[in-house]
Design a protein around this motif. Structure first.
Motif, mmCIF file in Angstrom:
data_model
loop_
_atom_site.group_PDB
_atom_site.id
_atom_site.type_symbol
_atom_site.label_atom_id
_atom_site.label_comp_id
_atom_site.label_asym_id
_atom_site.label_seq_id
_atom_site.Cartn_x
_atom_site.Cartn_y
_atom_site.Cartn_z
ATOM 1 N N VAL A 1 39.965 43.036 38.129
ATOM 2 C CA VAL A 1 39.374 43.440 39.403
ATOM 3 C C VAL A 1 38.036 42.736 39.661
ATOM 4 O O VAL A 1 37.713 42.373 40.807
ATOM 5 C CB VAL A 1 39.199 44.973 39.456
ATOM 6 N N CYS A 2 37.251 42.510 38.618
ATOM 7 C CA CYS A 2 35.951 41.844 38.793
ATOM 8 C C CYS A 2 36.098 40.452 39.410
ATOM 9 O O CYS A 2 35.199 39.980 40.115
ATOM 10 C CB CYS A 2 35.228 41.733 37.455
ATOM 11 N N MET A 3 37.216 39.808 39.160
ATOM 12 C CA MET A 3 37.432 38.458 39.679
ATOM 13 C C MET A 3 37.658 38.444 41.197
ATOM 14 O O MET A 3 37.619 37.388 41.823
ATOM 15 C CB MET A 3 38.622 37.813 38.965
ATOM 16 N N GLY A 4 37.900 39.600 41.777
ATOM 17 C CA GLY A 4 38.106 39.649 43.228
ATOM 18 C C GLY A 4 36.842 39.914 44.023
ATOM 19 O O GLY A 4 36.902 40.096 45.244
ATOM 20 N N THR A 5 35.681 39.885 43.367
ATOM 21 C CA THR A 5 34.419 40.196 44.051
ATOM 22 C C THR A 5 34.148 39.255 45.223
ATOM 23 O O THR A 5 33.614 39.673 46.258
ATOM 24 C CB THR A 5 33.249 40.139 43.052
ATOM 25 N N VAL A 6 34.504 37.985 45.086
ATOM 26 C CA VAL A 6 34.261 37.028 46.166
ATOM 27 C C VAL A 6 35.001 37.437 47.439
ATOM 28 O O VAL A 6 34.490 37.273 48.552
ATOM 29 C CB VAL A 6 34.676 35.599 45.729
ATOM 30 N N PHE A 7 36.203 38.011 47.289
ATOM 31 C CA PHE A 7 36.954 38.468 48.452
ATOM 32 C C PHE A 7 36.296 39.692 49.086
ATOM 33 O O PHE A 7 36.271 39.830 50.308
ATOM 34 C CB PHE A 7 38.394 38.805 48.066
ATOM 35 N N VAL A 8 35.764 40.582 48.254
ATOM 36 C CA VAL A 8 35.099 41.783 48.761
ATOM 37 C C VAL A 8 33.851 41.404 49.553
ATOM 38 O O VAL A 8 33.596 41.923 50.648
ATOM 39 C CB VAL A 8 34.733 42.744 47.612
ATOM 40 N N PHE A 9 33.065 40.465 49.008
ATOM 41 C CA PHE A 9 31.879 39.991 49.714
ATOM 42 C C PHE A 9 32.258 39.324 51.039
ATOM 43 O O PHE A 9 31.660 39.604 52.091
ATOM 44 C CB PHE A 9 31.111 38.996 48.846
ATOM 45 N N GLY A 10 33.243 38.445 50.989
ATOM 46 C CA GLY A 10 33.641 37.710 52.191
ATOM 47 C C GLY A 10 34.162 38.619 53.281
ATOM 48 O O GLY A 10 33.770 38.500 54.459
ATOM 49 N N TYR A 11 35.031 39.541 52.903
ATOM 50 C CA TYR A 11 35.586 40.471 53.882
ATOM 51 C C TYR A 11 34.489 41.320 54.524
ATOM 52 O O TYR A 11 34.441 41.486 55.746
ATOM 53 C CB TYR A 11 36.626 41.374 53.207
ATOM 54 N N SER B 1 45.425 42.008 47.444
ATOM 55 C CA SER B 1 45.224 42.684 48.734
ATOM 56 C C SER B 1 43.852 42.370 49.325
ATOM 57 O O SER B 1 43.715 42.158 50.532
ATOM 58 C CB SER B 1 45.375 44.195 48.554
ATOM 59 N N GLN B 2 42.833 42.344 48.474
ATOM 60 C CA GLN B 2 41.482 41.987 48.938
ATOM 61 C C GLN B 2 41.454 40.558 49.460
ATOM 62 O O GLN B 2 40.795 40.263 50.470
ATOM 63 C CB GLN B 2 40.485 42.160 47.795
ATOM 64 N N GLY B 3 42.151 39.666 48.786
ATOM 65 C CA GLY B 3 42.215 38.277 49.239
ATOM 66 C C GLY B 3 42.872 38.155 50.598
ATOM 67 O O GLY B 3 42.434 37.387 51.464
ATOM 68 N N ILE B 4 43.928 38.936 50.807
ATOM 69 C CA ILE B 4 44.618 38.914 52.103
ATOM 70 C C ILE B 4 43.695 39.394 53.212
ATOM 71 O O ILE B 4 43.611 38.784 54.285
ATOM 72 C CB ILE B 4 45.892 39.779 52.033
ATOM 73 N N SER B 5 42.984 40.493 52.977
ATOM 74 C CA SER B 5 42.094 41.034 54.013
ATOM 75 C C SER B 5 40.984 40.047 54.357
ATOM 76 O O SER B 5 40.623 39.887 55.528
ATOM 77 C CB SER B 5 41.502 42.374 53.565
#
Length: 450
Positions: free
Chosen positions: A141-151, A203-207
């Motif tokens: 999950v930590c690796m998806g932080t860039v998607f969370v920031f971007g979204y 899912s975070q990447g998609i959003s």
């Protein structure tokens, strides 16, 4: 004007606020659905050990998400104030700077979270049988932080401009993907918590992808992408709001993380039940959060326009709507506590403890919390995020953490004492926030005049 953007400078404030807040509520609900679906699927296919792991790991994920959301909120407030002041070029500068800042900070937060998540899990005293499940989940999950920031950066821009609809569409696409992948990876391929983590990150990447493409096509941020903007003065203004807001949200979630660690001492049943209870309490607070987000945006635009009278109406209306939402959700959660807990786990011990958590922690305190949150959100929107931060410190550190330790251990009340401390945490901060709003010193906090 784009059809999804609202003008708040005139008209009925309550109607406008509800219209703006409703899509935010649904978007927040769908975002929370990520972790709820993870917990439901893992609870059913992995068992209590996996559920306890996700209950604790989700606290850390909330802290990471809070940093992303809080910092980008600084951009939303500044965009809103420039929108209210009709300063288009500075609005574009803010958007470009926000994107660059978010990209840089996503790297820092990712590295930090990878280094710290296991020590935090140990600090929370997670039961040994759940630790490996939690490590597997957090490492992915930590690796998806860039998607969370971007979204969150894209959605902050849209909220600042008065558009709350499109973020709902972005999250809807991600929620559908998350549910399908959860059932496939955890239910069919038996990947345990790793499968739930992969589903969340994808899912975070998609959003993020859908949000970025939509903003670019809307041409609301023309010039922000191509110029590669990063203005230090603008970045300082974003961080002036973003850092205290991120700190406020991080401290809130850290306080729950510490309380979760205290509760883990009392065994797997209490750990799993309190995790479920906290997740349900989060859902109960969603309407309040949505109205609070609306208050932040509208107050920002009114401050940018220099309309102090309508800004004050914004704060009053927001508090009234938050209280109404709290009353409704409290009644529903008290009436249906048992069936709601059983959605996650049917273990009789877990259900019993989960109902007890909701009876204490989702009651009249929700109404008090609504007042505190509405006025804290207002303070952030007018440009005084530091007040919200300090008031949250009072709520989380002085009362929730200290009170949980004293009642739970020093006075020997056990986990019920911790529940009581959580229930009373927002009382004093709500009083402080009400005094802050009525004294009107916030009128001098306008950002666009600096």
């Amino acid at each position: 004007m784009n059809q999804t953007i609202q003008d708040f400078t005139s008209g009925n404030m309550a109607r406008q606020m509800l219209r703006f807040a409703w899509p935010l509520f649904l978007a927040n609900l769908l975002q929370t659905l990520y972790s709820i679906v993870d917990m439901v699927v893992v609870g059913q296919f992995v068992g209590s050990g996996g559920l306890a792991a996700l209950s604790s790991a989700s606290m850390i994920v909330f802290v990471i998400t809070s940093l992303c959301t809080g910092i980008t909120t600084g951009g939303a407030v500044l965009v809103a104030q420039y929108e209210g002041a009709h300063k288009k070029q500075r609005r574009v500068h803010t958007i470009g700077t926000l994107f660059t800042l978010s990209m840089l900070l996503s790297v820092l937060v990712t590295v930090s979270s990878l280094l710290l998540y296991h020590p935090l899990l140990e600090l929370m005293q997670l039961p040994k049988e759940a630790m490996q499940y939690a490590d597997d989940y957090m490492g992915i999950v930590c690796m998806g932080t860039v998607f969370v920031f971007g979204y969150n950066a894209v959605c902050a821009v849209l909220r600042g401009l008065g558009d709350s609809r499109r973020p709902l569409y972005f999250v809807l696409a991600a929620a559908i993907a998350n549910i399908v992948l959860d059932l496939l990876l955890v239910g069919v391929f038996r990947m345990d918590t790793r499968g739930a983590a992969i589903a969340t990150v994808v899912s975070q990447g998609i959003s993020f992808f859908v949000a970025a493409v939509s903003l670019k096509r809307s041409r609301l941020a023309v010039g922000a992408y191509s110029a590669g903007l990063f203005l230090s003065k603008t970045a300082k203004l974003i961080l002036k709001i973003g850092l205290p807001t991120a700190g406020q949200m991080a401290i809130l979630n850290l306080s729950y993380l510490i309380a979760t660690g205290m509760l883990n001492v009392f065994g797997v049943a209490v750990a799993a039940a309190s995790g479920i209870g906290l997740k349900l309490n989060t859902v109960a607070a969603m309407p309040i959060w949505a109205v609070g987000q609306a208050v932040t945006t509208i107050a920002g635009q009114m401050m940018g326009a220099g309309d102090m009278q309508r800004a004050q109406i914004t704060g009053k209306t927001g508090a009234q709507l938050c209280i109404a939402a709290a009353v409704i959700t409290t009644i529903l959660f008290q009436l249906f506590a048992g069936p709601l807990v059983m959605l996650f786990n049917a273990d009789p011990d877990v259900v019993r403890e989960g109902i007890l958590y909701l009876r204490i922690c989702c009651s009249l305190n929700c109404i008090v919390y609504a007042v505190m949150y509405a006025y804290n959100s207002f303070a952030t929107g007018v440009g005084d995020a530091m007040f919200s931060f300090l008031n949250s410190m009072l709520d989380c550190v002085v009362i929730r953490i200290l009170g949980s330790f004293l009642l739970g251990f020093s006075f020997g009340c056990g986990f019920i004492g911790i529940y009581i401390a959580e229930s009373f945490a927002p009382v004093l901060p709500a009083i402080v926030a009400g005094i802050y709003f009525t004294r009107r010193r916030w009128m001098a906090k306008r950002l666009v005049g600096t």
